[in-house]
Design a protein around this motif. Structure first.
Motif, PDB file in Angstrom:
ATOM      1  N   GLU A 130      13.067 -39.473 -23.933  1.00 59.45           N
ATOM      2  CA  GLU A 130      13.101 -38.090 -24.412  1.00 59.45           C
ATOM      3  C   GLU A 130      13.987 -37.267 -23.500  1.00 59.45           C
ATOM      4  O   GLU A 130      14.272 -37.654 -22.370  1.00 59.45           O
ATOM      5  CB  GLU A 130      11.696 -37.482 -24.460  1.00 59.45           C
ATOM      6  N   PHE A 131      14.443 -36.152 -24.045  1.00 65.66           N
ATOM      7  CA  PHE A 131      15.066 -35.137 -23.221  1.00 65.66           C
ATOM      8  C   PHE A 131      14.638 -33.782 -23.774  1.00 65.66           C
ATOM      9  O   PHE A 131      14.133 -33.675 -24.891  1.00 65.66           O
ATOM     10  CB  PHE A 131      16.593 -35.288 -23.124  1.00 65.66           C
ATOM     11  N   TRP A 132      14.809 -32.763 -22.966  1.00 64.25           N
ATOM     12  CA  TRP A 132      14.439 -31.404 -23.315  1.00 64.25           C
ATOM     13  C   TRP A 132      15.692 -30.543 -23.278  1.00 64.25           C
ATOM     14  O   TRP A 132      16.620 -30.811 -22.511  1.00 64.25           O
ATOM     15  CB  TRP A 132      13.406 -30.852 -22.331  1.00 64.25           C
ATOM     16  N   CYS A 133      15.718 -29.507 -24.097  1.00 60.13           N
ATOM     17  CA  CYS A 133      16.839 -28.576 -24.060  1.00 60.13           C
ATOM     18  C   CYS A 133      16.317 -27.170 -24.348  1.00 60.13           C
ATOM     19  O   CYS A 133      15.153 -26.982 -24.728  1.00 60.13           O
ATOM     20  CB  CYS A 133      17.933 -28.984 -25.033  1.00 60.13           C
ATOM     21  N   ASP A 134      17.200 -26.196 -24.154  1.00 63.53           N
ATOM     22  CA  ASP A 134      16.789 -24.804 -24.323  1.00 63.53           C
ATOM     23  C   ASP A 134      16.766 -24.376 -25.787  1.00 63.53           C
ATOM     24  O   ASP A 134      15.957 -23.527 -26.175  1.00 63.53           O
ATOM     25  CB  ASP A 134      17.731 -23.872 -23.554  1.00 63.53           C
ATOM     26  N   ALA A 135      17.659 -24.937 -26.606  1.00 65.85           N
ATOM     27  CA  ALA A 135      17.748 -24.519 -28.011  1.00 65.85           C
ATOM     28  C   ALA A 135      18.390 -25.623 -28.834  1.00 65.85           C
ATOM     29  O   ALA A 135      19.145 -26.439 -28.309  1.00 65.85           O
ATOM     30  CB  ALA A 135      18.556 -23.236 -28.127  1.00 65.85           C
ATOM     31  N   VAL A 136      18.096 -25.607 -30.126  1.00 65.92           N
ATOM     32  CA  VAL A 136      18.783 -26.467 -31.088  1.00 65.92           C
ATOM     33  C   VAL A 136      19.128 -25.593 -32.289  1.00 65.92           C
ATOM     34  O   VAL A 136      18.283 -24.841 -32.783  1.00 65.92           O
ATOM     35  CB  VAL A 136      17.944 -27.704 -31.496  1.00 65.92           C
ATOM     36  N   ASP A 137      20.382 -25.646 -32.713  1.00 61.42           N
ATOM     37  CA  ASP A 137      20.854 -24.810 -33.808  1.00 61.42           C
ATOM     38  C   ASP A 137      21.578 -25.652 -34.841  1.00 61.42           C
ATOM     39  O   ASP A 137      22.351 -26.561 -34.500  1.00 61.42           O
ATOM     40  CB  ASP A 137      21.817 -23.730 -33.283  1.00 61.42           C
ATOM     41  N   LEU A 138      21.349 -25.338 -36.103  1.00 59.13           N
ATOM     42  CA  LEU A 138      22.037 -25.974 -37.218  1.00 59.13           C
ATOM     43  C   LEU A 138      23.439 -25.412 -37.300  1.00 59.13           C
ATOM     44  O   LEU A 138      23.621 -24.195 -37.286  1.00 59.13           O
ATOM     45  CB  LEU A 138      21.270 -25.728 -38.516  1.00 59.13           C
ATOM     46  N   LYS A 139      24.424 -26.283 -37.369  1.00 61.36           N
ATOM     47  CA  LYS A 139      25.840 -25.848 -37.462  1.00 61.36           C
ATOM     48  C   LYS A 139      26.362 -26.047 -38.855  1.00 61.36           C
ATOM     49  O   LYS A 139      25.970 -26.879 -39.588  1.00 61.36           O
ATOM     50  CB  LYS A 139      26.703 -26.612 -36.458  1.00 61.36           C
TER      51      LYS A 139
ATOM     52  N   THR B 182      12.253 -25.707 -24.033  1.00 63.94           N
ATOM     53  CA  THR B 182      11.113 -25.692 -24.952  1.00 63.94           C
ATOM     54  C   THR B 182      11.335 -26.607 -26.164  1.00 63.94           C
ATOM     55  O   THR B 182      10.434 -26.777 -26.976  1.00 63.94           O
ATOM     56  CB  THR B 182      10.822 -24.271 -25.457  1.00 63.94           C
ATOM     57  N   ILE B 183      12.527 -27.190 -26.275  1.00 62.03           N
ATOM     58  CA  ILE B 183      12.828 -28.112 -27.373  1.00 62.03           C
ATOM     59  C   ILE B 183      12.739 -29.542 -26.838  1.00 62.03           C
ATOM     60  O   ILE B 183      13.434 -29.909 -25.892  1.00 62.03           O
ATOM     61  CB  ILE B 183      14.235 -27.865 -27.949  1.00 62.03           C
ATOM     62  N   LYS B 184      11.868 -30.332 -27.438  1.00 61.83           N
ATOM     63  CA  LYS B 184      11.689 -31.727 -27.029  1.00 61.83           C
ATOM     64  C   LYS B 184      12.358 -32.637 -28.057  1.00 61.83           C
ATOM     65  O   LYS B 184      12.107 -32.519 -29.253  1.00 61.83           O
ATOM     66  CB  LYS B 184      10.208 -32.074 -26.908  1.00 61.83           C
TER      67      LYS B 184
ATOM     68  N   ASN C 257      24.619 -37.115 -47.351  1.00 59.99           N
ATOM     69  CA  ASN C 257      24.082 -35.984 -46.598  1.00 59.99           C
ATOM     70  C   ASN C 257      24.560 -36.022 -45.158  1.00 59.99           C
ATOM     71  O   ASN C 257      24.682 -37.094 -44.575  1.00 59.99           O
ATOM     72  CB  ASN C 257      22.543 -36.033 -46.571  1.00 59.99           C
ATOM     73  N   SER C 258      24.800 -34.855 -44.589  1.00 58.89           N
ATOM     74  CA  SER C 258      25.069 -34.786 -43.157  1.00 58.89           C
ATOM     75  C   SER C 258      24.526 -33.474 -42.606  1.00 58.89           C
ATOM     76  O   SER C 258      24.516 -32.456 -43.305  1.00 58.89           O
ATOM     77  CB  SER C 258      26.553 -34.944 -42.839  1.00 58.89           C
ATOM     78  N   ILE C 259      24.062 -33.540 -41.380  1.00 57.75           N
ATOM     79  CA  ILE C 259      23.504 -32.388 -40.679  1.00 57.75           C
ATOM     80  C   ILE C 259      24.092 -32.397 -39.281  1.00 57.75           C
ATOM     81  O   ILE C 259      24.062 -33.427 -38.590  1.00 57.75           O
ATOM     82  CB  ILE C 259      21.968 -32.468 -40.603  1.00 57.75           C
ATOM     83  N   THR C 260      24.623 -31.259 -38.859  1.00 58.58           N
ATOM     84  CA  THR C 260      25.165 -31.129 -37.509  1.00 58.58           C
ATOM     85  C   THR C 260      24.287 -30.174 -36.728  1.00 58.58           C
ATOM     86  O   THR C 260      24.027 -29.049 -37.163  1.00 58.58           O
ATOM     87  CB  THR C 260      26.620 -30.630 -37.533  1.00 58.58           C
ATOM     88  N   LEU C 261      23.822 -30.640 -35.574  1.00 56.93           N
ATOM     89  CA  LEU C 261      22.954 -29.849 -34.712  1.00 56.93           C
ATOM     90  C   LEU C 261      23.620 -29.664 -33.355  1.00 56.93           C
ATOM     91  O   LEU C 261      24.257 -30.586 -32.837  1.00 56.93           O
ATOM     92  CB  LEU C 261      21.604 -30.547 -34.505  1.00 56.93           C
ATOM     93  N   GLU C 262      23.443 -28.479 -32.790  1.00 55.16           N
ATOM     94  CA  GLU C 262      23.922 -28.217 -31.437  1.00 55.16           C
ATOM     95  C   GLU C 262      22.724 -28.044 -30.514  1.00 55.16           C
ATOM     96  O   GLU C 262      21.853 -27.210 -30.768  1.00 55.16           O
ATOM     97  CB  GLU C 262      24.793 -26.972 -31.389  1.00 55.16           C
ATOM     98  N   PHE C 263      22.677 -28.847 -29.470  1.00 53.66           N
ATOM     99  CA  PHE C 263      21.619 -28.802 -28.468  1.00 53.66           C
ATOM    100  C   PHE C 263      22.176 -28.104 -27.228  1.00 53.66           C
ATOM    101  O   PHE C 263      23.199 -28.525 -26.693  1.00 53.66           O
ATOM    102  CB  PHE C 263      21.181 -30.224 -28.100  1.00 53.66           C
ATOM    103  N   THR C 264      21.502 -27.062 -26.774  1.00 59.20           N
ATOM    104  CA  THR C 264      21.999 -26.252 -25.669  1.00 59.20           C
ATOM    105  C   THR C 264      21.241 -26.540 -24.386  1.00 59.20           C
ATOM    106  O   THR C 264      20.011 -26.544 -24.375  1.00 59.20           O
ATOM    107  CB  THR C 264      21.861 -24.752 -26.008  1.00 59.20           C
ATOM    108  N   ARG C 265      21.969 -26.785 -23.311  1.00 56.86           N
ATOM    109  CA  ARG C 265      21.458 -27.000 -21.951  1.00 56.86           C
ATOM    110  C   ARG C 265      20.383 -28.086 -21.883  1.00 56.86           C
ATOM    111  O   ARG C 265      19.214 -27.823 -21.692  1.00 56.86           O
ATOM    112  CB  ARG C 265      20.980 -25.683 -21.350  1.00 56.86           C
TER     113      ARG C 265
END
Length: 100
Positions: A91-100, A79-81, A41-49
């Motif tokens: 921890e870090f925070w970002c504006d968005a996380v999207d599945l690629k 809003t994403i922790k 299994n593999s999952i790629t996520l993009e974390f923005t800002r």
């Protein structure tokens, strides 16, 4: 007290197999693409800002990662922790996380 919805969770059986950090020349904040793998299994996520990229090294050797979204907030940024459990907690925070 803030409420959070868990979006993704990875335990020690998952590993980071690819990590790409991007930053535009005029930007302070960075974006990150991470591929998490577990056997077939593999999952790629993009974390923005991301708000604090100095904790990114903790991604390499995590025991658990929890990615959650803050609910019922008035702001539309950070809003994403992302909680990293390693030898300690960070921890870090970002504006968005999207599945690629």
């Amino acid at each position: 007290m803030s409420q959070y919805e868990t979006l993704y969770e990875f335990d020690h059986t998952w590993k980071i197999t690819q990590l790409v950090i991007k930053r535009a020349l005029e930007e302070v904040q960075v974006s990150l693409t991470a591929t998490f793998a577990q056997q077939d299994n593999s999952i790629t996520l993009e974390f923005t800002r991301l708000d604090d990229p100095q904790n990114l090294i903790e991604l390499i050797d995590f025991r658990q990662i929890t990615i959650s979204q803050e609910q019922d907030t008035q702001r539309d940024f950070s809003t994403i922790k992302v909680e990293l459990f390693c030898d300690g907690y960070s921890e870090f925070w970002c504006d968005a996380v999207d599945l690629k």
